[in-house]
Scaffold this motif. Sequence first.
Motif, PDB file in Angstrom:
ATOM      1  N   GLY B 104      58.702   4.459  73.102  1.00  0.00           N
ATOM      2  CA  GLY B 104      59.472   5.360  72.477  1.00  0.00           C
ATOM      3  C   GLY B 104      60.947   5.862  73.147  1.00  0.00           C
ATOM      4  N   ALA B 105      60.591   5.543  74.738  1.00  0.00           N
ATOM      5  CA  ALA B 105      61.826   5.808  75.316  1.00  0.00           C
ATOM      6  C   ALA B 105      62.196   4.845  76.697  1.00  0.00           C
ATOM      7  N   ALA B 106      63.277   4.535  76.943  1.00  0.00           N
ATOM      8  CA  ALA B 106      63.761   3.743  77.754  1.00  0.00           C
ATOM      9  C   ALA B 106      63.586   4.197  79.346  1.00  0.00           C
ATOM     10  N   PRO B 107      63.332   3.569  80.425  1.00  0.00           N
ATOM     11  CA  PRO B 107      63.164   4.199  81.682  1.00  0.00           C
ATOM     12  C   PRO B 107      64.491   4.244  82.294  1.00  0.00           C
ATOM     13  N   PHE B 108      64.923   4.829  83.306  1.00  0.00           N
ATOM     14  CA  PHE B 108      66.075   4.575  84.084  1.00  0.00           C
ATOM     15  C   PHE B 108      65.847   4.650  85.438  1.00  0.00           C
ATOM     16  N   PRO B 109      66.229   3.496  86.275  1.00  0.00           N
ATOM     17  CA  PRO B 109      67.104   2.549  85.663  1.00  0.00           C
ATOM     18  C   PRO B 109      66.366   1.604  84.920  1.00  0.00           C
ATOM     19  N   SER B 110      66.875   0.624  84.292  1.00  0.00           N
ATOM     20  CA  SER B 110      66.274  -0.546  83.559  1.00  0.00           C
ATOM     21  C   SER B 110      67.014  -1.727  83.763  1.00  0.00           C
ATOM     22  N   PHE B 111      66.383  -2.706  83.170  1.00  0.00           N
ATOM     23  CA  PHE B 111      67.125  -3.945  83.057  1.00  0.00           C
ATOM     24  C   PHE B 111      68.423  -3.765  82.206  1.00  0.00           C
ATOM     25  N   ALA B 112      68.597  -2.768  81.376  1.00  0.00           N
ATOM     26  CA  ALA B 112      69.713  -2.675  80.520  1.00  0.00           C
ATOM     27  C   ALA B 112      70.953  -2.328  81.584  1.00  0.00           C
ATOM     28  N   VAL B 169      74.455  15.785  92.419  1.00  0.00           N
ATOM     29  CA  VAL B 169      73.634  14.453  91.923  1.00  0.00           C
ATOM     30  C   VAL B 169      73.274  13.641  93.345  1.00  0.00           C
ATOM     31  N   VAL B 170      74.190  13.446  94.066  1.00  0.00           N
ATOM     32  CA  VAL B 170      74.074  12.746  95.184  1.00  0.00           C
ATOM     33  C   VAL B 170      73.039  13.364  96.175  1.00  0.00           C
ATOM     34  N   PHE B 171      72.946  14.596  96.395  1.00  0.00           N
ATOM     35  CA  PHE B 171      72.063  15.199  97.350  1.00  0.00           C
ATOM     36  C   PHE B 171      70.996  15.769  96.890  1.00  0.00           C
ATOM     37  N   LYS B 172      70.654  15.479  95.475  1.00  0.00           N
ATOM     38  CA  LYS B 172      69.188  16.079  95.098  1.00  0.00           C
ATOM     39  C   LYS B 172      68.052  15.356  95.581  1.00  0.00           C
ATOM     40  N   PRO B 173      67.280  16.265  96.143  1.00  0.00           N
ATOM     41  CA  PRO B 173      65.997  15.325  96.795  1.00  0.00           C
ATOM     42  C   PRO B 173      65.156  14.657  95.805  1.00  0.00           C
ATOM     43  N   GLY B 174      64.508  13.595  96.238  1.00  0.00           N
ATOM     44  CA  GLY B 174      63.303  13.179  95.506  1.00  0.00           C
ATOM     45  C   GLY B 174      63.810  12.163  94.344  1.00  0.00           C
ATOM     46  N   VAL B 175      65.092  11.823  94.487  1.00  0.00           N
ATOM     47  CA  VAL B 175      65.661  10.881  93.113  1.00  0.00           C
ATOM     48  C   VAL B 175      65.569   9.460  93.962  1.00  0.00           C
ATOM     49  N   ALA B 176      65.141   8.445  92.875  1.00  0.00           N
ATOM     50  CA  ALA B 176      64.858   7.011  93.601  1.00  0.00           C
ATOM     51  C   ALA B 176      66.301   6.516  93.714  1.00  0.00           C
ATOM     52  N   PRO B 177      66.136   5.675  94.897  1.00  0.00           N
ATOM     53  CA  PRO B 177      67.510   5.302  95.313  1.00  0.00           C
ATOM     54  C   PRO B 177      68.610   4.498  94.442  1.00  0.00           C
ATOM     55  N   LEU B 178      67.780   3.614  93.614  1.00  0.00           N
ATOM     56  CA  LEU B 178      68.645   2.970  92.603  1.00  0.00           C
ATOM     57  C   LEU B 178      69.299   4.051  91.441  1.00  0.00           C
ATOM     58  N   ALA B 179      68.435   4.931  91.027  1.00  0.00           N
ATOM     59  CA  ALA B 179      68.819   5.926  89.983  1.00  0.00           C
ATOM     60  C   ALA B 179      70.104   6.661  90.656  1.00  0.00           C
ATOM     61  N   ARG B 180      69.898   7.091  91.977  1.00  0.00           N
ATOM     62  CA  ARG B 180      70.907   7.825  92.474  1.00  0.00           C
ATOM     63  C   ARG B 180      72.312   7.256  92.539  1.00  0.00           C
ATOM     64  N   PHE B 181      71.966   5.721  93.086  1.00  0.00           N
ATOM     65  CA  PHE B 181      73.385   4.835  92.955  1.00  0.00           C
ATOM     66  C   PHE B 181      74.063   4.739  91.800  1.00  0.00           C
TER      67      PHE B 181
END
Lengths: 90, 272
Positions: B104-112, B169-181
Amino acid sequence: MNATAQLPCEAVLDALARTLAPYLGQTMAQAAVETHRQKLDIDGRHITADQLEALLGKIGVGLVIFVGRGRTESIVQEARSAVDALAAHS
Amino acid sequence: MTTRSKTDWLFLAPMALVALFFVGRALLSQAGRECAISDVTSLRVAGLVKLVFLLAGGTIALSNAARLGRGNLIRPGWLTLGAGLLATAVGQATLCCYQFSPRGAAPFPSFADVFFFLSYPLFTAALVSFLRGYAATGYPLGTVRQRLVLGGLVGVVGLALAIAVLHPVVFKPGVAPLARFLNTAYPILDVVLLVPVALLLRATLPLRGGEVWKVWVALLAGFFFMWAGDVLFACFDALNMQGVDPLTHAMYVLSYGSLALGVVRQHRLLAS
């Protein structure tokens, strides 16, 4: 307008701007006609058929970019008809 | 009602309905109340509406390019705009596949995101091509100096705003590198996009009241809403601000709808 005829410059420029206004808006239509008039050194009280053709040619070059060739041809034709109507009344 | 305004309403009505629905959803969420329509259903409806707008906009933009013919200076602009909209449509279709799955929901990041990311250079190239074409019209569309000042100003202000918004957004800890990028890259790419948008707005402002202006109002509004959607999405995803999620969807629906409307208006100008 035949090759030897001359029409009041201001009335012709007004007619051209009125034809262009639905597409380019009132401000740009007047500015475009005025800019090209200056570039072509049309500054007398009357405009000749050659000057009119040169003016329509310059306006058409810009119009093609905005509305494409087909629509430009019909607008230029519309402008010629407006000027012809002016000539018929003068 | 003329055929012209009927076609406009074909885009404006669904845009307004879906956007208002999501704004209402955001207000309900703020008030701590539940919406009668589930998250999954509203995501699916919004996803399909976005996809239809993008597919319509992309294919009609390519048709505009074909109608302008070889040698027309803004033909490359319509080609790259069409390609950008279709790349975004592929990304959106990918999201729809996730949204219509049992999950029911898309992940982020994804192939899209591959396609969403790809659309930015295409959109930027389109806007630059439009600017170059319009400068060649010989119509008074502002001096080079005016354009440089305006472009620089929008770039600097946009970047300052982006830094302010993106700092957490840039400095929040625990975010996946690709999602942060991606959460950082999308709003920055939007700022890059906003520079030619502002220049085109300045260049086309004297056209107001005419049919050509109506094309540009819609297209430029579409890019503005895209920027707003990307900024809100970065806040929603990276900072976990759940309340702005419905507004993100509202912005994207308005963006894709406005872009499609602008493309259709240009098509009408070329066709009639």
